[in-house]
Write a protein that holds these residues in place. Structure first.
Motif, PDB file in Angstrom:
ATOM      1  N   LYS A   5       0.812  -1.217   0.000  1.00 15.93           N
ATOM      2  CA  LYS A   5       0.000   0.000   0.000  1.00 15.93           C
ATOM      3  C   LYS A   5       0.852   1.277   0.000  1.00 15.93           C
ATOM      4  O   LYS A   5       0.404   2.320  -0.468  1.00 15.93           O
ATOM      5  CB  LYS A   5      -0.932   0.001   1.214  1.00 15.93           C
ATOM      6  CG  LYS A   5      -1.962  -1.107   1.193  1.00 15.93           C
ATOM      7  CD  LYS A   5      -2.877  -1.046   2.405  1.00 15.93           C
ATOM      8  CE  LYS A   5      -3.919  -2.159   2.353  1.00 15.93           C
ATOM      9  NZ  LYS A   5      -4.784  -2.142   3.561  1.00 15.93           N
ATOM     10  N   ASN A   6       2.043   1.169   0.554  1.00 16.74           N
ATOM     11  CA  ASN A   6       2.950   2.322   0.652  1.00 16.74           C
ATOM     12  C   ASN A   6       4.361   1.890   0.272  1.00 16.74           C
ATOM     13  O   ASN A   6       4.861   0.906   0.825  1.00 16.74           O
ATOM     14  CB  ASN A   6       2.976   2.859   2.083  1.00 16.74           C
ATOM     15  CG  ASN A   6       1.633   3.376   2.547  1.00 16.74           C
ATOM     16  OD1 ASN A   6       1.233   4.480   2.211  1.00 16.74           O
ATOM     17  ND2 ASN A   6       0.918   2.549   3.309  1.00 16.74           N
ATOM     18  N   LYS A  26       9.500   8.918 -13.842  1.00 18.89           N
ATOM     19  CA  LYS A  26       8.122   9.292 -14.176  1.00 18.89           C
ATOM     20  C   LYS A  26       7.257   8.059 -14.426  1.00 18.89           C
ATOM     21  O   LYS A  26       6.098   7.985 -13.987  1.00 18.89           O
ATOM     22  CB  LYS A  26       8.118  10.203 -15.408  1.00 18.89           C
ATOM     23  CG  LYS A  26       8.712  11.571 -15.146  1.00 18.89           C
ATOM     24  CD  LYS A  26       8.861  12.363 -16.444  1.00 18.89           C
ATOM     25  CE  LYS A  26       9.569  13.681 -16.220  1.00 18.89           C
ATOM     26  NZ  LYS A  26       9.821  14.418 -17.481  1.00 18.89           N
ATOM     27  N   ARG A  27       7.814   7.078 -15.118  1.00 22.05           N
ATOM     28  CA  ARG A  27       7.065   5.851 -15.386  1.00 22.05           C
ATOM     29  C   ARG A  27       6.741   5.118 -14.089  1.00 22.05           C
ATOM     30  O   ARG A  27       5.620   4.619 -13.906  1.00 22.05           O
ATOM     31  CB  ARG A  27       7.846   4.934 -16.339  1.00 22.05           C
ATOM     32  CG  ARG A  27       7.147   3.627 -16.662  1.00 22.05           C
ATOM     33  CD  ARG A  27       5.811   3.864 -17.320  1.00 22.05           C
ATOM     34  NE  ARG A  27       5.118   2.611 -17.601  1.00 22.05           N
ATOM     35  CZ  ARG A  27       3.800   2.480 -17.658  1.00 22.05           C
ATOM     36  NH1 ARG A  27       3.014   3.515 -17.443  1.00 22.05           N
ATOM     37  NH2 ARG A  27       3.259   1.308 -17.917  1.00 22.05           N
ATOM     38  N   LEU A  28       7.693   5.084 -13.164  1.00 25.36           N
ATOM     39  CA  LEU A  28       7.436   4.437 -11.885  1.00 25.36           C
ATOM     40  C   LEU A  28       6.322   5.161 -11.138  1.00 25.36           C
ATOM     41  O   LEU A  28       5.442   4.525 -10.548  1.00 25.36           O
ATOM     42  CB  LEU A  28       8.717   4.399 -11.039  1.00 25.36           C
ATOM     43  CG  LEU A  28       8.578   3.707  -9.680  1.00 25.36           C
ATOM     44  CD1 LEU A  28       8.139   2.251  -9.837  1.00 25.36           C
ATOM     45  CD2 LEU A  28       9.901   3.787  -8.914  1.00 25.36           C
ATOM     46  N   GLY A  29       6.333   6.482 -11.180  1.00 20.92           N
ATOM     47  CA  GLY A  29       5.269   7.254 -10.543  1.00 20.92           C
ATOM     48  C   GLY A  29       3.904   6.922 -11.128  1.00 20.92           C
ATOM     49  O   GLY A  29       2.915   6.769 -10.388  1.00 20.92           O
ATOM     50  N   GLN A  30       3.838   6.793 -12.449  1.00 22.01           N
ATOM     51  CA  GLN A  30       2.575   6.431 -13.102  1.00 22.01           C
ATOM     52  C   GLN A  30       2.097   5.055 -12.650  1.00 22.01           C
ATOM     53  O   GLN A  30       0.912   4.846 -12.392  1.00 22.01           O
ATOM     54  CB  GLN A  30       2.760   6.445 -14.619  1.00 22.01           C
ATOM     55  CG  GLN A  30       3.005   7.825 -15.198  1.00 22.01           C
ATOM     56  CD  GLN A  30       3.496   7.773 -16.639  1.00 22.01           C
ATOM     57  OE1 GLN A  30       3.790   6.703 -17.179  1.00 22.01           O
ATOM     58  NE2 GLN A  30       3.588   8.938 -17.266  1.00 22.01           N
ATOM     59  N   LEU A  31       3.033   4.118 -12.543  1.00 21.57           N
ATOM     60  CA  LEU A  31       2.680   2.759 -12.141  1.00 21.57           C
ATOM     61  C   LEU A  31       2.227   2.695 -10.681  1.00 21.57           C
ATOM     62  O   LEU A  31       1.298   1.952 -10.351  1.00 21.57           O
ATOM     63  CB  LEU A  31       3.872   1.817 -12.361  1.00 21.57           C
ATOM     64  CG  LEU A  31       4.215   1.527 -13.817  1.00 21.57           C
ATOM     65  CD1 LEU A  31       5.561   0.822 -13.906  1.00 21.57           C
ATOM     66  CD2 LEU A  31       3.130   0.688 -14.477  1.00 21.57           C
ATOM     67  N   ILE A  37      -0.747   2.577  -5.060  1.00 23.18           N
ATOM     68  CA  ILE A  37       0.309   2.520  -4.045  1.00 23.18           C
ATOM     69  C   ILE A  37       0.729   3.943  -3.712  1.00 23.18           C
ATOM     70  O   ILE A  37       1.111   4.714  -4.602  1.00 23.18           O
ATOM     71  CB  ILE A  37       1.533   1.722  -4.553  1.00 23.18           C
ATOM     72  CG1 ILE A  37       1.139   0.275  -4.888  1.00 23.18           C
ATOM     73  CG2 ILE A  37       2.657   1.756  -3.524  1.00 23.18           C
ATOM     74  CD1 ILE A  37       2.230  -0.520  -5.593  1.00 23.18           C
ATOM     75  N   ASN A  38       0.630   4.294  -2.443  1.00 22.59           N
ATOM     76  CA  ASN A  38       1.059   5.616  -1.994  1.00 22.59           C
ATOM     77  C   ASN A  38       2.582   5.720  -2.054  1.00 22.59           C
ATOM     78  O   ASN A  38       3.301   4.851  -1.546  1.00 22.59           O
ATOM     79  CB  ASN A  38       0.586   5.858  -0.558  1.00 22.59           C
ATOM     80  CG  ASN A  38       1.013   7.213  -0.028  1.00 22.59           C
ATOM     81  OD1 ASN A  38       0.720   8.254  -0.625  1.00 22.59           O
ATOM     82  ND2 ASN A  38       1.722   7.217   1.087  1.00 22.59           N
ATOM     83  N   THR A  62      -1.185   9.279  -4.839  1.00 22.19           N
ATOM     84  CA  THR A  62      -0.923  10.073  -3.645  1.00 22.19           C
ATOM     85  C   THR A  62       0.557  10.004  -3.275  1.00 22.19           C
ATOM     86  O   THR A  62       1.233   9.004  -3.556  1.00 22.19           O
ATOM     87  CB  THR A  62      -1.763   9.580  -2.449  1.00 22.19           C
ATOM     88  OG1 THR A  62      -1.482   8.188  -2.215  1.00 22.19           O
ATOM     89  CG2 THR A  62      -3.250   9.755  -2.723  1.00 22.19           C
ATOM     90  N   VAL A  63       1.035  11.075  -2.631  1.00 16.54           N
ATOM     91  CA  VAL A  63       2.447  11.159  -2.251  1.00 16.54           C
ATOM     92  C   VAL A  63       2.549  11.685  -0.827  1.00 16.54           C
ATOM     93  O   VAL A  63       1.986  12.733  -0.492  1.00 16.54           O
ATOM     94  CB  VAL A  63       3.240  12.097  -3.183  1.00 16.54           C
ATOM     95  CG1 VAL A  63       4.720  12.129  -2.765  1.00 16.54           C
ATOM     96  CG2 VAL A  63       3.099  11.674  -4.640  1.00 16.54           C
TER      97      VAL A  63
END
Length: 195
Positions: A5-6, A26-31, A37-38, A62-63
């Motif tokens: 979840k995080n 950026k791709r990891l952030g999109q995934l 996954i926060n 979310t971040v």
């Protein structure tokens, strides 16, 4: 399959790096957003840290940023995160990031990133952090560090079992898969800490 979840992501704050590293972040952030996954990181607004935060948020994710007070005073923090947690010290920052996470992904970075990665590897070696640690080896960035760790094992500074502390991925997609499928270690792993 691990309940993720995080995820804490260690990465660079430098703005002077190759676009290849930005693309992977950026791709990891999109995934992360796609998998709900926060993202937990150091709350920086520049470099790969800023890029992955922006990509996660832009993709509906979310971040949670965790940052010491002195960095906020310098205005180094990202001001658009879902949650910003302020700490007194760098040590508290790293502890909180680990405690809140269900796994770690290390993107390329400098001394700060590598220090975080080696510390969490040490914690896992001691049985203090049993969760997945993934090294995203974009363009072979971590080859030299991985060779050094292998050398430490070969020279008996670490046990052969310590190969299992981390997993290495080549792509953001592979990193997500490894998060879900890397076995969680139990507390008995600490018996391997002594050579």
């Amino acid at each position: 399959m691990n309940p993720i979840k995080n995820v804490c992501v260690y990465c660079a704050s430098s703005t002077q790096i190759n676009e290849t590293y930005f693309s992977a972040a950026k791709r990891l952030g999109q995934l992360l957003a796609l998998h709900h996954i926060n993202l937990i990181n150091g709350a920086g607004r520049q470099g790969l840290m800023g890029a992955i935060s922006d990509a996660t948020l832009e993709s509906g994710g979310t971040v949670t940023g965790i940052i010491p007070h002195f960095m906020i005073k310098q205005e180094w923090h990202h001001k658009g995160l879902t949650q910003l947690i302020e700490t007194e010290t760098m040590h508290e920052r790293k502890r909180r990031m680990a405690e809140m996470s269900d796994g770690i992904i290390a993107l390329p970075g400098g001394c700060g990133t590598m220090e975080e990665l080696l510390e969490i590897i040490t914690w896992k070696q001691l049985g203090l952090y049993p969760k997945p640690i993934i090294i995203l080896n974009t363009d072979g960035f971590y080859n030299s560090l991985l060779d050094m760790l292998e050398h430490a094992i070969t020279e008996h500074f670490m046990r052969n079992e310590h190969h299992q502390i981390w997993r290495v991925s080549s792509t953001p997609e592979e990193s997500i898969e490894l998060l879900y499928h890397t076995p969680i270690w139990d507390n008995t792993i600490s018996k391997f800490a002594v050579i």
